[in-house]
Design an enzyme around this catalytic site. Structure first.
Site, mmCIF file in Angstrom:
data_model
loop_
_atom_site.group_PDB
_atom_site.id
_atom_site.type_symbol
_atom_site.label_atom_id
_atom_site.label_comp_id
_atom_site.label_asym_id
_atom_site.label_seq_id
_atom_site.Cartn_x
_atom_site.Cartn_y
_atom_site.Cartn_z
ATOM 1 N N LEU A 100 0.650 -1.635 -0.110
ATOM 2 C CA LEU A 100 0.107 -0.180 -0.360
ATOM 3 C C LEU A 100 0.949 1.018 -0.018
ATOM 4 O O LEU A 100 1.999 1.324 0.707
ATOM 5 C CB LEU A 100 -0.782 0.037 0.678
ATOM 6 N N VAL A 101 0.536 2.140 -1.068
ATOM 7 C CA VAL A 101 0.881 3.533 -0.938
ATOM 8 C C VAL A 101 0.530 4.155 -0.773
ATOM 9 O O VAL A 101 1.215 5.490 -0.765
ATOM 10 C CB VAL A 101 2.279 3.791 -2.352
ATOM 11 N N SER A 102 -0.548 4.869 -1.245
ATOM 12 C CA SER A 102 -0.994 5.387 -1.119
ATOM 13 C C SER A 102 -2.978 5.738 -0.316
ATOM 14 O O SER A 102 -3.592 4.028 -0.701
ATOM 15 C CB SER A 102 -1.716 5.936 -2.412
ATOM 16 N N SER A 103 -3.838 5.710 0.161
ATOM 17 C CA SER A 103 -4.733 5.607 1.064
ATOM 18 C C SER A 103 -5.956 6.881 0.894
ATOM 19 O O SER A 103 -4.840 8.038 1.055
ATOM 20 C CB SER A 103 -5.000 4.635 2.077
#
Length: 332
Positions: A100-103
Site C-alpha cells: 500500500l502506497v496511498s490511501s
C-alpha cells in the site's frame, strides 16, 4: 458498514445513492463527536463528494487485493463501490508490488484532525501527503482554493489528485515534491497538516510557518499537535486518539518496528496493548523494549496525552509529562 458491504436491494440511481450514502456518513461522523468543537466542518463533508476522489479502491482479500471501481459493468458492483466510498473506513487507493502506497483516510479521523487543526478564516494551510485530494477539497471548501497547498512525492498521486479536485470543482495548489522539505515558495503557512506517519518533525517546516502556527501530524501511532513559537522552536502534546497512516516517503522515513525477538520475555498483555505499542514506536532506536515496559508499568500505563514533542535549535525530542523532565528521548 464496511467497504466490502453489498446491498442486494433495488438499484437507485448513482446520484441518489451518492446523496443517501453521503448523508449517512455525515450522520455517522456526527455521532462520533469528531467536529463537535467546529461544526462548520459538517458543511464541508456534506458538500464534498468523496466518491469523485476514489474512482476505484482496493479491499483486502486472501492473497492480495481486490479492485472495486465505479465503471464496473455490473450495476450491483457499482453500487457496492459507491457504498464503500462513503463508509467510515480508510480506503486503499494505490497498491504497488503488493504494498500500500496511498490511501483515503477514515472520514471520522479526517474530521477529528481538521477540527484539531483549528483553522480560521484567512489561514494558509499546507497539507503533507496529497492522497486522493479529498482532504485538500475539504480544506478548499472551508478556506478557498488560494489558501490551500498540498504536496506529495509521487507524480502519479499528484496528477490523480489534481484531476479529482478539478472534477469536484476545487483548484488548490498541488505540488509534486518531498513533503519533508515543505513548499517554501508557498510559505508562510498558518497551519500544516500531515496525512502520513512521521518519525520526527522535519526542521524545514518551522521557518515556513508564521509564529503561532499549528502543526498536526501522525507520529508513532498517535497525533501530535505543535504550536510554532518561531523558526527554530515548536512544542506540543499528543491527542488521545490513535492514528495509523502510510509512512512519509522522502527525506524522513518511518523506522522499523522492534524485532519480535527483542519483545521476548515481555508480558503478552503489554506486547498487544495499544498504549505500549505507541511507546515502543515513539522511542524506537533510543529505548530498549524491556526498559520501555518498566517505564510504562511504573508510570501507570500513561495515555497518549501525557506525551509530547519539542523541536528546538539543538534537535527534536519526545517526552513524558515534562520536556525538561526525567523521561526524554531523542527523535531522528
Amino acid at each position: 458498514m464496511g467497504a466490502h458491504a453489498l446491498d442486494t436491494g433495488p438499484d437507485p440511481g448513482p446520484e441518489d445513492l451518492a446523496d443517501v450514502a453521503r448523508a449517512s456518513l455525515v450522520r455517522e461522523i456526527d455521532r462520533s463527536g469528531a467536529w463537535e468543537r467546529d461544526p462548520v466542518w459538517r458543511e464541508a463533508f456534506e458538500a464534498v463528494p468523496r466518491h469523485l476522489f476514489v474512482p476505484y479502491y482496493y479491499i483486502g482479500v486472501a492473497g492480495g487485493f481486490e479492485r472495486v471501481w465505479g465503471e464496473d459493468p455490473d450495476p450491483r458492483a457499482r453500487n457496492r463501490w459507491m457504498r464503500g466510498a462513503y463508509a467510515d473506513a480508510p480506503l486503499a487507493t494505490r497498491v504497488r508490488d503488493g504494498e500500500l502506497v496511498s490511501s483515503s483516510s477514515q472520514p471520522s479521523l479526517m474530521a477529528t484532525m481538521l477540527t484539531e487543526l483549528e483553522v480560521r478564516d484567512g489561514d494558509a494551510v499546507l497539507e503533507i501527503g496529497a492522497g486522493t485530494g479529498y482532504n485538500a477539497a475539504l480544506l478548499a471548501y472551508r478556506l478557498g482554493d488560494d489558501l490551500v497547498t498540498t504536496v506529495d512525492l509521487d507524480v502519479e498521486i499528484t496528477e490523480a489528485a489534481r484531476g479529482h479536485l478539478a472534477i469536484a470543482g476545487y483548484h488548490p495548489t498541488v505540488v509534486t515534491g518531498d513533503g519533508a522539505r515543505g513548499v517554501p515558495e508557498r510559505a508562510p503557512f498558518d497551519r500544516i497538516i500531515a496525512t502520513c506517519t512521521l518519525t520526527t518533525i522535519p526542521r524545514p517546516w518551522l521557518p515556513q510557518c508564521r509564529p503561532g502556527a499549528r502543526i498536526l501530524a501522525p507520529l508513532a501511532t498517535g497525533l501530535i499537535v505543535l504550536r510554532v513559537r518561531d523558526s527554530g522552536h515548536a512544542e506540543g502534546r499528543f491527542l488521545h486518539t490513535s492514528a495509523f497512516f502510510v509512512p512519509l516517503r522522502g527525506a524522513t522515513r518511518s523506522g522499523p518496528e522492534p524485532e519480535p525477538a527483542r519483545l521476548g520475555g515481555l508480558p503478552r498483555r503489554a506486547r498487544g496493548h495499544d498504549l505500549f505499542r505507541f511507546l515502543l514506536a515513539l522511542t524506537a532506536g533510543s529505548l530498549d523494549p524491556h526498559d520501555a515496559y518498566a517505564l510504562w508499568e511504573r508510570e501507570g500505563e500513561p495515555q497518549r496525552e501525557r506525551y509530547g514533542i519539542t523541536v528546538g535549535e539543538e534537535g527534536a525530542w519526545a517526552w513524558l509529562d515534562d520536556p525538561e523532565g526525567p523521561y526524554t528521548w531523542p527523535l531522528p
